[in-house]
Design a protein around this motif. Sequence first.
Motif, PDB file in Angstrom:
ATOM      1  N   THR A 266       0.836  -1.204   0.000  1.00 34.22           N
ATOM      2  CA  THR A 266       0.000   0.000   0.000  1.00 34.22           C
ATOM      3  C   THR A 266       0.872   1.255   0.000  1.00 34.22           C
ATOM      4  OG1 THR A 266      -1.616  -1.235   1.294  1.00 34.22           O
ATOM      5  CG2 THR A 266      -1.888   1.150   1.206  1.00 34.22           C
ATOM      6  N   GLY A 267       1.979   1.151   0.832  1.00 31.40           N
ATOM      7  CA  GLY A 267       2.904   2.291   0.881  1.00 31.40           C
ATOM      8  C   GLY A 267       3.491   2.563  -0.497  1.00 31.40           C
TER       9      GLY A 267
ATOM     10  N   ARG B 250       2.390   1.520  -3.511  1.00 29.68           N
ATOM     11  CA  ARG B 250       1.342   1.886  -4.481  1.00 29.68           C
ATOM     12  C   ARG B 250       0.868   3.322  -4.251  1.00 29.68           C
ATOM     13  NH1 ARG B 250      -1.646   3.654  -7.260  1.00 29.68           N
ATOM     14  NH2 ARG B 250      -3.493   2.866  -8.366  1.00 29.68           N
ATOM     15  N   GLY B 251       0.664   3.644  -2.954  1.00 31.54           N
ATOM     16  CA  GLY B 251       0.184   4.991  -2.604  1.00 31.54           C
ATOM     17  C   GLY B 251       1.191   6.054  -3.002  1.00 31.54           C
ATOM     18  N   SER B 252       2.492   5.798  -2.708  1.00 31.20           N
ATOM     19  CA  SER B 252       3.528   6.775  -3.025  1.00 31.20           C
ATOM     20  C   SER B 252       3.597   7.015  -4.525  1.00 31.20           C
ATOM     21  CB  SER B 252       4.891   6.279  -2.538  1.00 31.20           C
ATOM     22  OG  SER B 252       4.826   5.962  -1.189  1.00 31.20           O
ATOM     23  N   LEU B 253       3.655   5.893  -5.251  1.00 29.00           N
ATOM     24  CA  LEU B 253       3.792   6.025  -6.706  1.00 29.00           C
ATOM     25  C   LEU B 253       2.581   6.729  -7.316  1.00 29.00           C
ATOM     26  CD1 LEU B 253       5.381   2.537  -7.503  1.00 29.00           C
ATOM     27  CD2 LEU B 253       6.502   4.762  -7.317  1.00 29.00           C
ATOM     28  N   GLY B 254       1.390   6.381  -6.795  1.00 27.56           N
ATOM     29  CA  GLY B 254       0.142   7.012  -7.272  1.00 27.56           C
ATOM     30  C   GLY B 254       0.204   8.516  -7.098  1.00 27.56           C
ATOM     31  N   LEU B 255       0.700   8.936  -5.920  1.00 31.23           N
ATOM     32  CA  LEU B 255       0.776  10.375  -5.633  1.00 31.23           C
ATOM     33  C   LEU B 255       1.711  11.068  -6.615  1.00 31.23           C
ATOM     34  CD1 LEU B 255       0.994  10.618  -1.728  1.00 31.23           C
ATOM     35  CD2 LEU B 255      -0.883  11.388  -3.187  1.00 31.23           C
TER      36      LEU B 255
ATOM     37  N   THR C 296       0.377  11.777 -10.048  1.00 31.32           N
ATOM     38  CA  THR C 296      -0.608  12.845 -10.239  1.00 31.32           C
ATOM     39  C   THR C 296       0.059  14.116 -10.758  1.00 31.32           C
ATOM     40  OG1 THR C 296      -0.320  13.601  -7.972  1.00 31.32           O
ATOM     41  CG2 THR C 296      -2.085  12.014  -8.387  1.00 31.32           C
TER      42      THR C 296
ATOM     43  N   PHE D 209       3.335  16.887  -7.336  1.00 30.13           N
ATOM     44  CA  PHE D 209       4.551  17.171  -6.564  1.00 30.13           C
ATOM     45  C   PHE D 209       5.757  17.436  -7.455  1.00 30.13           C
ATOM     46  CE2 PHE D 209       1.700  14.605  -3.992  1.00 30.13           C
ATOM     47  CZ  PHE D 209       1.604  15.395  -2.854  1.00 30.13           C
TER      48      PHE D 209
ATOM     49  N   ILE E 207       8.332  11.488  -0.875  1.00 34.36           N
ATOM     50  CA  ILE E 207       7.381  10.440  -1.257  1.00 34.36           C
ATOM     51  C   ILE E 207       8.121   9.267  -1.906  1.00 34.36           C
ATOM     52  CG2 ILE E 207       5.388   9.925  -2.743  1.00 34.36           C
ATOM     53  CD1 ILE E 207       4.526  12.877  -2.198  1.00 34.36           C
TER      54      ILE E 207
ATOM     55  N   LEU F 147       9.497   7.205   0.691  1.00 31.71           N
ATOM     56  CA  LEU F 147       8.462   6.326   1.273  1.00 31.71           C
ATOM     57  C   LEU F 147       8.312   5.055   0.448  1.00 31.71           C
ATOM     58  CD1 LEU F 147       5.477   8.673   2.332  1.00 31.71           C
ATOM     59  CD2 LEU F 147       6.889   7.229   3.812  1.00 31.71           C
TER      60      LEU F 147
ATOM     61  N   ASP G  49       3.425   5.675   7.589  1.00 31.42           N
ATOM     62  CA  ASP G  49       3.653   5.903   6.146  1.00 31.42           C
ATOM     63  C   ASP G  49       2.336   6.028   5.411  1.00 31.42           C
ATOM     64  OD1 ASP G  49       6.246   5.667   6.766  1.00 31.42           O
ATOM     65  OD2 ASP G  49       6.667   3.868   5.549  1.00 31.42           O
ATOM     66  N   LEU G  50       1.425   5.113   5.751  1.00 30.91           N
ATOM     67  CA  LEU G  50       0.154   5.088   5.032  1.00 30.91           C
ATOM     68  C   LEU G  50      -0.684   6.329   5.357  1.00 30.91           C
ATOM     69  CD1 LEU G  50      -0.836   1.303   5.070  1.00 30.91           C
ATOM     70  CD2 LEU G  50       0.835   2.558   3.692  1.00 30.91           C
TER      71      LEU G  50
ATOM     72  N   ILE H 245       0.599   9.167   3.405  1.00 25.10           N
ATOM     73  CA  ILE H 245       0.213   9.136   1.987  1.00 25.10           C
ATOM     74  C   ILE H 245      -1.229   9.604   1.810  1.00 25.10           C
ATOM     75  CG2 ILE H 245      -0.289   7.547   0.064  1.00 25.10           C
ATOM     76  CD1 ILE H 245       2.294   6.004   1.064  1.00 25.10           C
TER      77      ILE H 245
ATOM     78  N   PHE I 111      -5.973  17.148  -3.134  1.00 21.86           N
ATOM     79  CA  PHE I 111      -7.198  17.209  -3.928  1.00 21.86           C
ATOM     80  C   PHE I 111      -8.383  17.837  -3.214  1.00 21.86           C
ATOM     81  CE2 PHE I 111      -4.728  13.625  -5.614  1.00 21.86           C
ATOM     82  CZ  PHE I 111      -4.562  14.064  -6.935  1.00 21.86           C
TER      83      PHE I 111
ATOM     84  N   LYS J  21      -6.803  -1.878   1.110  1.00 19.16           N
ATOM     85  CA  LYS J  21      -5.390  -1.617   0.868  1.00 19.16           C
ATOM     86  C   LYS J  21      -4.888  -2.698  -0.055  1.00 19.16           C
ATOM     87  CE  LYS J  21      -4.495   0.290   5.495  1.00 19.16           C
ATOM     88  NZ  LYS J  21      -3.851   0.019   6.783  1.00 19.16           N
ATOM     89  N   PRO J  22      -4.044  -2.506  -1.034  1.00 18.92           N
ATOM     90  CA  PRO J  22      -3.539  -1.145  -1.351  1.00 18.92           C
ATOM     91  C   PRO J  22      -4.599  -0.340  -2.109  1.00 18.92           C
ATOM     92  CG  PRO J  22      -2.277  -2.885  -2.488  1.00 18.92           C
ATOM     93  CD  PRO J  22      -3.449  -3.531  -1.893  1.00 18.92           C
ATOM     94  N   PHE J  23      -4.607   0.926  -1.788  1.00 23.18           N
ATOM     95  CA  PHE J  23      -5.587   1.799  -2.464  1.00 23.18           C
ATOM     96  C   PHE J  23      -4.871   2.652  -3.485  1.00 23.18           C
ATOM     97  CE2 PHE J  23      -4.248   3.553   1.628  1.00 23.18           C
ATOM     98  CZ  PHE J  23      -3.618   4.703   1.206  1.00 23.18           C
TER      99      PHE J  23
ATOM    100  N   SER K 209      -3.842   6.010  -4.494  1.00 21.77           N
ATOM    101  CA  SER K 209      -3.720   7.283  -3.794  1.00 21.77           C
ATOM    102  C   SER K 209      -4.214   8.457  -4.663  1.00 21.77           C
ATOM    103  CB  SER K 209      -2.265   7.514  -3.366  1.00 21.77           C
ATOM    104  OG  SER K 209      -1.424   7.371  -4.497  1.00 21.77           O
ATOM    105  N   GLU K 210      -4.147   8.267  -5.987  1.00 20.05           N
ATOM    106  CA  GLU K 210      -4.544   9.371  -6.867  1.00 20.05           C
ATOM    107  C   GLU K 210      -6.055   9.562  -6.890  1.00 20.05           C
ATOM    108  OE1 GLU K 210      -3.089   6.565  -7.647  1.00 20.05           O
ATOM    109  OE2 GLU K 210      -3.865   5.684  -9.497  1.00 20.05           O
TER     110      GLU K 210
END
Lengths: 1043, 125
Positions: free
Chosen positions: A824-825, A827-832, A835, A838, A848, A851, B13-14, B17, B25, B106-108, B110-111
Motif C-alpha cells: 500500500t505504501g 502503491r500509494g507513493s507512486l500514485g501520488l 498525479t 509534486f 514520497i 516512502l 507511512d500510510l 500518503i 485534492f 489496501k492497497p488503495f 492514492s490518486e
Amino acid sequence: MALALPKPLRHILTHIPLRWVLVVPFVLQTLGAVGLVGYLSYRSGQRSVANLVDQLMTQTGRRISNRLDAYLRTPQDVVRLNQLEMEQGMLEPESFPGIEQQNFNHVRAFEDLISIGWANAQGRTTGIGRDNTGALATAGALVLADETTPGVRRFYELDSQGNRLQLLAKTPGYDARQRPWYQLAVEAEGPIWTPVYPFVGLPIATINFSTPVYRNGELQGVFTSAILLAEIDLFLSELNFSPSGKAFIIDRSGHLIATSTQEQPFIMAEQEQASTQIQAIHSEDVLIRSTTRELLTVWDNLQAIQAPYALQLKTDTRKNFAQVMPYQDEYGLDWLLVVAVPETDFMADIYANNARTVLLSLLTFLATSLLGFWTARRITAPVLRLNQASLALAEGKWQQPLSETSSIAELQTLTISFNQTAKQLHRLLERAKVALYESEDKFAKVFRASPNVISITSFDTGAYLEVNDQFLTVTGFSRAEVIGKTPLELGLLPQPEKTVDIVERLTSGHRLENYELVIKTKAGEIKVGMLSVELIEIEGQSFALGVFNDYSERKQAETALQQSEVMNRALVRALPDLLIRMHRDGTYLSVDYSDTVKLFNAPALRPGADIADVLPSSLVQQRMAYVEQTLITGKEQIYEYQIWIDGIAHYEEARIVPLEADEVLVIVRDISDRKTIEEALRQSETRFRLAFEDAAIGMTLVSLEGKFVQVNRALCDITGYSEAELLQLNFQQITHPDDLNADLDNIQQLLVKQSRFYQMEKRYIHKRGHVIWAILSASLIDDQNGRPLYFVSQIQDISDRHSADRVKNEFISVVSHELRTPLTGIRGSLGLLLTGKFDQQPDKFHHILQLALKNSERLIQLINDILDLERLESDNVELVKETYSLPELLYQAVESVQILANQQRIILQLDAAEVTVEANGGAIIQTLTNLLSNAIKFSPADSTIQVNAAVIQGKYLNAEPHPSTPCPYILFSVADPGRGIPAEKLDSIFERFQQVDASDTRQKGGTGLGLAICKTIVQQHGGEIWVESILDQGSTFYFTLPA
Amino acid sequence: MPKRILIIDDEPDLSEIVQFALDCFTDWQTDVACTGAEGLKKNNPEPFDAILLDVSMPDMDGLQVFEQLRSQPTTQSIPVILLTAKVQPNDRRRFASMDIAGIITKPFASETIAAEIADILGWEI
C-alpha cells in the motif's frame, strides 16, 4: 560315649535314696559357706591391722620428728642471737656481766632452754643452766657457772632477778677451750652440733649447739647451749602410742641417742673419757635390740637409710612391725628415728575373735545340718508312702486312700492327685469287668441273631452242642432234634465223604475258610453255601465253631445280573464312547467301546492293564488326579485334553463317575469336531475383537437409545473417558449441542431404512471440556428378522486437521495483511507522484519517493523472511551441520551488525569459550545477527551490548526457565540495556508477527518474523531459546545448542 | 467551514500518503492518529466530520475503536470508512453487518482516494 561303670557302683549311683539327695548337698553347701565367710573375715582383719599399724607408726615417727624440731630449735636460736649481737658489738667478749645478764634473760624467756654459755678465746667462761635433776641446788633452780677468774670455777644459785643467791660449789677451773663443744665449733668455723657426751661429772648425756664468734676474722670465743637427751627420753616415753611399742633414736653408727624406755645411752665410768656410748644392738630392751639388728641385717650400713622404711621382724615367736625414719639438719645432726610395735598389741582381740568365729561357725553348721535332716525327713516320708502305695497299686493291691494332710503344699497336691488317679483306676477296672460281662452277653445275642448259620460241635464226637436260630430256620429242624446229634445222623450232608475232608483239613490247619458245601434240609431241599470252621480249645476240649453262609439266593441274583450285563454291553456298543471301569490305583477293570470309537494305543487297552501302559505320562497324571478328585468328592469330574491318534490331533472329553469306594467309570468321548468348530469360532471372534479393540480410530456399538454398549481404546483416548465411564453414558451426552440435531436426524434416516449408513463431521465434548472435531461413520445392524439391534459407529478424530487448517488460515490472513501494508505504501507513493502534483515540489517529491523505497525494502525483507521461515519449517530440509569455532561464529555475527552499532555508538562486547560446535554456521550467525540487530535497535546510544557463549557443564541455575537441553550445552546470550519486555510478552514475541509494540515495525523496522526464525533455527539444532527481561533495564536473549 | 477528517492508522507511512492525497485534492482539514486510543481522544471535545479507520491495529483494533465511537453520543453518528488490508471473505462478511459508511481496501489508489472518500461521504471536493 556313655561311661562304663562297674555294676555295684552303677547300682549305688542309680539308686541314691531321696533323703541323701536332699541332705548331702545341703550340708556340703553350708560347710562351704560358713568356712569361706570365716576365712574371709580373718583375712580382712589381718589386712586392716597391717594398714592401721603402718599409719600409726608413720604418725608416731612424724610426731617425734616434729617434737625434735621444736626442742632443738631453741638452743640454735639463742646461740645464734648471741653470736649476732656480739659480732655487731652489742655484746663484748670480755664484758662478762653483760653476757651473764643476756644469758639469764634467755633462760628465763625460753622454758625449753637447758643452758647457755660463753667461753672467750682466753678460756674464761660464763654459763647459766637449769638444774633439773637437782644435782647442785633445788631441782629446777637456775645455776650460774662462772670461770671469769682463771683456774677457779664457781657455781651460784640465782634468784628470779638473776642475782646470785649463794655459792653452791667451787671447783678447779677447766679450760673450756679443751672441751669438744669449743674445739668442734672452732674447727668448723661455724655453727655445729656436738656428738653426744656425758656431762662433766654428772650421769647426764647431752649434746651441744655451738658457734664461734669472730670479729675482723679473729676468733673471740664460742657460744654454746646444751640439751639433755633425758628430755627426749621423757618425751618418747610419754608418746604412749601402743601398750608395748618402743620408740628410740640412734645415730648412724648405731649408738643409742634416746629411747622411750629411758635407757641411759652411756655406761658411765669414773673417768669421763672411759665412758662408753651404748650400741642399740646391746640395749636392755629386746625389741630395740631386735629391731636394730634387723635394720643392720637389711641395710648392712645404717648410713644408707635415706628415706622412711618399714619392716617386719620376729622376736622369739612374736611378729613385730617397725619403721625407721632419717632425721637430719644442716648443722651435722644425723639420726634415725625408729618405732617398733609388736603385732600382739593389735591382734590380740582378733585372735580372740577367731576362736569365737570358729565356735559360731561350728554351731551354725550343726544347726543347719540338723535342719537339713529334719526337712529331708519331712519331704521323704510322704514320698516314700506314695512310692509304697504306687508299688502296691501296680501289683493290683488296692488300699485305702493315703492321708492327704501334709505341711508341704506340693506333696499334699501330689498325694491328692495320687488318690484321685488310684480311685479312677479302680473305677476303670470295675467298668472293664462290667464291659466283659456285657461283651459276653452281646456275643451270645450275635450268635443267636446272626443271619448266618452258626453251630458249635464237639470235635471229638461231631455232635452239635449249640446251634443258632438261623440254623434251625435254614435246616428246618428244631433245637431239640439237633442238639446231641451229628450232621450225618440228621442227614444234613448229602455228600458224607465231605465230613472226612473237613475233619482232615481242620486237624492239619485248625481252621477252614470258604469251603463250598451242599446241605439238605429236613424238607429235602438242597442249599449251597460256604462253610468256615474254627477250632476252639476250651478247658482241654476241642470244639468246632462253624459258620455256614447260604448263598443259594445270591446265585439266582447273579444270573439275573448276567442278563442285565448283556443289555448294558449292547448299549455300550451303540454309544460313540470308550468306557473304562478303573481302580483307584490305575488298573483297568473293564473296557468297553463300539467299533466306531477311534482308540489310542488300542492293543494295550484291555482289562488288567495299567493306565501307565496305555496313556502318555502327562495324560496319566492328569487322569489320576481327576480320579482322585472324583473319589474324594464323590462327584462326577469332566475334563478335556488333546491326544494324537495316528498322527492326527484329537480332542477328547473324559467324564469320570464314582462307582465304588475305589472304583470309577471313565467315559471318553472324541470331541475333535466340536473343538475344531469352537476353535474356528474363537479365532474369528478374536480377530474381530482385536480389530475392534486395536483399531486406530474410535469404534463403538451403540444401543438404539444411544447408550454405549461396547467401546474401544481409541474412542476412550479420543473422548478422555475410561471404558467404564463411557459405558455409563450415551452419545447424546458427549455430543456438542450444536451438532446433536443433525446427528439425530441421520439416525432417524437409518432407522426408517432410508439409508444404510451415514457419515458426518461433528463435534464431541472431551471429558476435560474442550471440543473434539471428528468424522462419524455409523450404520445400523439388524437381526435375522430385520429388526434393528444396535448401531456400529466409527469415530475419527480430526481435531488436529481442524487446528492446522485454522492456523493456516490465520497465517494466510496475517501474511496477506502484512504483505499488503508495504505494498500500500509503494502503491500509494507512486500514485501520488503520478498525479504530477509534486513535480514542482522537489522536497516532497523526494520524500514520497523515499516512502516508496522504504516500503519496497520492507516488502523484500518480508518476503525473504517468510521464505526463510517456510524453508526452515519444511520437514524436507535437513540442516547441514559442520564444525565451527565458537568465537569465529560470534565474530562473524558481530561483524555483520558492526556498522549498525557504530551509527549508535554502541559497543559490542564479545566473550566466547574457545570450543567448537557442530552447527549450521549460516543459520546460527543469522540467529545471532537477528538478536544483535534487535538489541542494537532497542539500546540507547553510547551503551554496551554483551554477547557471550559459554559451555555449561551442569544445570544452569540462573536462567528461568531452566533449559531442558541435556548437559553439557553451549549457552549463547545477548544482553542489551534497552527498555525491556513486559512479562506477558516474553513468550509471544517468538511467534510470528508478534512484536512488543506494533509501532516497532514502523519505527524500528523489522518484519515481526526475526525471532520466529531464530526460534525455528535453534529448535532445529535441538536447542531452546528464551528471554529474560526487566522493564526499563534491559533484556537478555538466551539460546542453547547441544555441545 | 472546511470538513474535518481524522485518519487512524498504526502505519505512519500510510497515514502520511492519505494525508498527502487529501491535501492535494481537497480543502478538508486532516489529522492523523497512530493508535485507536489517540484517535478517540482527538474526537474530544470536537468530533470530526468523518473518520478513516484502519482495522488491524495492536492493542485496540479498528473494530473496538468503532464500537467506542458508536457508544458515545458525540461520536455515534460520525461516518466511518474502514481502511483495511483484510480482504478475506469472513472479514468482508463481518464488515457488511456493521453500520459503516464504506470500505477502502489496501492497497488503495492514492490518486483517486480523495474522490472515493468524497463519493462515499457525499461530500464535495
